[in-house]
Design an enzyme around this catalytic site. Structure first.
Site, PDB file in Angstrom:
ATOM      1  N   SER A 142     -31.252  45.427  29.139  1.00 47.81           N
ATOM      2  CA  SER A 142     -32.372  44.571  28.745  1.00 47.81           C
ATOM      3  C   SER A 142     -33.693  45.311  28.862  1.00 47.81           C
ATOM      4  O   SER A 142     -33.943  46.015  29.847  1.00 47.81           O
ATOM      5  CB  SER A 142     -32.416  43.326  29.638  1.00 47.81           C
ATOM      6  OG  SER A 142     -33.614  42.601  29.429  1.00 47.81           O
ATOM      7  N   TYR A 155     -33.168  37.780  36.647  1.00 51.98           N
ATOM      8  CA  TYR A 155     -32.451  38.328  35.486  1.00 51.98           C
ATOM      9  C   TYR A 155     -32.586  39.847  35.409  1.00 51.98           C
ATOM     10  O   TYR A 155     -31.584  40.568  35.328  1.00 51.98           O
ATOM     11  CB  TYR A 155     -32.988  37.691  34.203  1.00 51.98           C
ATOM     12  CG  TYR A 155     -32.462  38.341  32.946  1.00 51.98           C
ATOM     13  CD1 TYR A 155     -31.138  38.169  32.553  1.00 51.98           C
ATOM     14  CD2 TYR A 155     -33.293  39.133  32.152  1.00 51.98           C
ATOM     15  CE1 TYR A 155     -30.650  38.777  31.410  1.00 51.98           C
ATOM     16  CE2 TYR A 155     -32.810  39.739  31.004  1.00 51.98           C
ATOM     17  CZ  TYR A 155     -31.497  39.559  30.633  1.00 51.98           C
ATOM     18  OH  TYR A 155     -31.017  40.167  29.503  1.00 51.98           O
TER      19      TYR A 155
END
Length: 249
Positions: A142, A155
């Site tokens: 990510s 996250y």
């Protein structure tokens, strides 16, 4: 165009979004593809159908990557169906911000890290054990790990684990001419927060306006990067983290 005829690929989390696009791309290039899913059986069947329609072969295998035993069963099923494995794309993950750190519960942590960190670790471990000489392993990470962003603490920290593991594996299995790389994908249209039908028009506009190229990334943009990493032009690229963001940092 990369020719993957005769190659076997395992793509985790490929019943939808980025994983589906990658699996279909690999199948369109000639690879036999193992389509992994945890819950989306219908979506996995649709991915398999698209690969078969493109002229290759595919099979759907259910496995929750938060359970190492199920990951082992996934790789066993892949070898049983197609023989050796040449390509592994570790894509499965939970795509949620998690909110402010002060609000995160232990249950939130266990759920996020169970898939994004533990799942990545054992998927990469099994890939390293089984992928053929000269093969390729790609982790879908990510772009949120490239800088701190308020609200993304849970996250992004869960996704950071895989980034480090890729660099280590590139050294540990490089003698087998296996490349190991990470794609740091930014906000992607058709995946995660921006899946079809999601109520996110305001956030979508913010992301588009922040992009130097004036648009969001697409699942095909990520698939392009995967195709590069598994193709002949990247045989001297391993242990890399490629930010696929259209210039947005």
């Amino acid at each position: 165009m990369t020719d993957l005829t005769g190659k076997v690929a395992v793509v985790t989390g490929s019943s939808r979004g980025i994983g589906r696009a990658i699996a279909i791309r690999l199948g369109a290039r000639g690879a036999q593809v193992v389509v992994n899913y945890a819950h989306g059986a219908q979506g996995a069947a649709e991915t398999v159908a698209a690969i078969i329609a493109a002229g290759s072969d595919a099979v759907a295998v259910q496995a929750d990557v938060s359970d190492p035993g199920q990951i082992e069963a996934l790789f066993d099923a892949a070898r049983s169906r197609f023989g050796g494995i040449d390509i592994v794309v570790a894509n499965a993950g939970i795509d949620e911000t998690g909110g402010p750190i002060v609000d995160v519960t232990e249950a939130d942590y266990d759920r996020m890290f169970g898939v994004n960190a533990k799942g990545a670790f054992f998927t990469l471990q099994h890939a390293a054990r089984t992928v053929n000489r000269g093969g390729s392993i790609v982790l879908i990470g990510s772009g949120s790990t490239s800088r701190p962003v308020a609200g993304f603490g849970l996250y992004a920290s869960s996704k950071l684990v895989g980034n480090y593991l890729v660099g280590v594996l590139a050294q540990e299995i490089g003698e087998r001419e296996v490349t190991v790389n990470t794609i740091l994908a930014s906000a992607t249209d058709g995946a995660g927060y921006f899946s079809a039908g999601a109520d996110n028009d305001e956030l979508r506009t913010l992301v588009q306006n922040a992009s130097p190229l004036g648009r969001m990334g697409s699942v095909d943009d990520v698939s392009d990067a995967v195709e590069f990493f598994i193709g002949p032009l990247s045989r001297w690229v391993s242990g890399a983290q490629l930010l696929v963001s259209g210039g947005q940092n």
